[in-house]
Design an enzyme around this catalytic site. Structure first.
Site, mmCIF file in Angstrom:
data_model
loop_
_atom_site.group_PDB
_atom_site.id
_atom_site.type_symbol
_atom_site.label_atom_id
_atom_site.label_comp_id
_atom_site.label_asym_id
_atom_site.label_seq_id
_atom_site.Cartn_x
_atom_site.Cartn_y
_atom_site.Cartn_z
ATOM 1 N N ASP A 140 0.575 3.728 2.281
ATOM 2 C CA ASP A 140 0.370 4.373 3.572
ATOM 3 C C ASP A 140 -0.611 5.534 3.388
ATOM 4 O O ASP A 140 -1.587 5.370 2.671
ATOM 5 C CB ASP A 140 1.724 4.782 4.195
ATOM 6 C CG ASP A 140 1.613 4.885 5.706
ATOM 7 O OD1 ASP A 140 1.092 3.940 6.332
ATOM 8 O OD2 ASP A 140 2.019 5.913 6.269
ATOM 9 N N ASP B 123 0.854 -1.202 0.000
ATOM 10 C CA ASP B 123 0.000 0.000 0.000
ATOM 11 C C ASP B 123 0.884 1.245 0.000
ATOM 12 O O ASP B 123 2.092 1.150 0.142
ATOM 13 C CB ASP B 123 -0.883 0.004 1.257
ATOM 14 C CG ASP B 123 -0.026 -0.037 2.514
ATOM 15 O OD1 ASP B 123 0.325 -1.156 2.958
ATOM 16 O OD2 ASP B 123 0.344 1.032 3.035
#
Ligand SMILES: CSC[C@H]1O[C@H](OP(=O)(O)O)[C@H](O)[C@@H]1O
Ligand SMILES: Nc1ncnc2[nH]cnc12
Length: 288
Positions: free
Chosen positions: A210, A208
């Site tokens: 973040d 991902d």
């Protein structure tokens, strides 16, 4: 010394196929590890696999028995530890699905037992290079051979968690501190591996971005799990390729990880606590 690969499987990696596989309970002076350890061989090289959070993901990152985990791998004869970890990315080019072989770390954890040593026997090892360059290069080679896009080098910020970062934190780590990826588990593991004189490398699977990106939604555990599931086979492929590479790149470690305690212990022999020394023999017997 014969190479023996220790693999610490992070989120999403709870098992591995090994020859002569056997799950073994290992007790240590620091208690029990996260789970039983799967021992066996690959390409004739001994391999020990530990699911960091336990099978079924039962241990929180801040409550991992990291001292027991490292001590148990040491007790089994492991020389080289490769951690496979989920990480959030602070860099546009480190996209979900890519692997980042970490070479630096910033520790933002709090309250985790971070040393085998202490009052009664004090040691100061170097953490200037928190991961082993030789083992990291082999892990990167195995990952590339497994078909992954690999970033060689990156600074890993280890946060306490278990909640993900706020957007303000995410931007500080990225823009002001120059970190590249974020996770919750490589510390104090790296510290403890160095104290136990084990080579240690972190292969981060980017899951991902973040929380730093404008217009993007928050990090989402379900999305992370989906990325991990899509990449688990590649992680296994990497693990299968690593033992043969390790066998051909024997010890002693060119970077000195296996001699980290040579000049580290400060406490005079006659001032050491015998009970602590007795425990320390499990990880530092070479120098005690
Ligand atoms: C499920 S995302 C958060 C969790 O995943 C990572 O764990 P690991 O390093 O063991 O793969 C991260 O550090 C968090 O603990
Ligand atoms: N964004 C993130 N923050 C902390 N740990 C993570 N593990 C995977 N993604 C993460």
């Amino acid at each position: 010394m014969t190479a023996h690969l220790g693999l610490i499987g992070g989120s999403g990696l709870y098992g591995l196929e090994l020859d002569d596989a056997e799950w073994r309970e290992v007790a240590t002076p620091w208690g029990r590890p996260s789970d039983a350890i799967l021992t066996g061989r690959l390409d004739g090289v001994p391999v020990s696999f530990l699911p960091r959070h336990g099978r079924g993901h039962v241990h929180a990152p801040g409550e991992l028995p990291s001292r027991a985990n490292i001590a148990a791998l040491k007790a089994l004869g492991v020389t080289d530890v490769v951690s496979v970890s989920a990480v959030g990315s602070f860099r546009e080019e480190m996209t979900p699905g890519h692997l980042v072989v970490v070479d630096q770390m910033v520790d933002r954890t709090a309250g985790r037992p971070a040393s085998f040593f202490g009052t009664g026997c004090i040691a100061h090892v170097s953490l200037a290079r928190p991961t082993c360059p030789r083992l990291s290069a082999l892990a990167a080679e195995a990952a590339e051979a497994a078909g992954a896009t690999v970033h060689r080098g990156g600074t890993y910020l280890c946060m306490e968690g278990p909640q993900f970062s706020s957007r303000a934190e995410s931007r500080i780590w990225r823009d002001q501190w120059g970190c590249d990826v974020i996770g919750m588990t490589a510390m104090p593991e790296a510290r403890l591996a160095r104290e136990a004189e084990l080579c240690y490398a972190v292969v981060g699977t980017v899951t991902d971005y973040d929380s730093w990106r404008d217009g993007a939604g928050p990090v989402d555990a379900a999305a992370i799990v989906a990325v991990l599931a899509a990449n688990v086979e590649r992680g296994r492929d990497l693990a299968r390729r690593l033992p043969a590479l390790l066998r051909d790149e024997g010890h002693p470690c060119a970077d000195g990880c296996d001699r980290a305690l040579d000049h580290a212990i400060m406490t005079a022999p006659d001032r050491r606590d015998p009970a602590l020394v007795a425990r320390l023999r499990a990880v530092a017997g070479r120098v005690l």
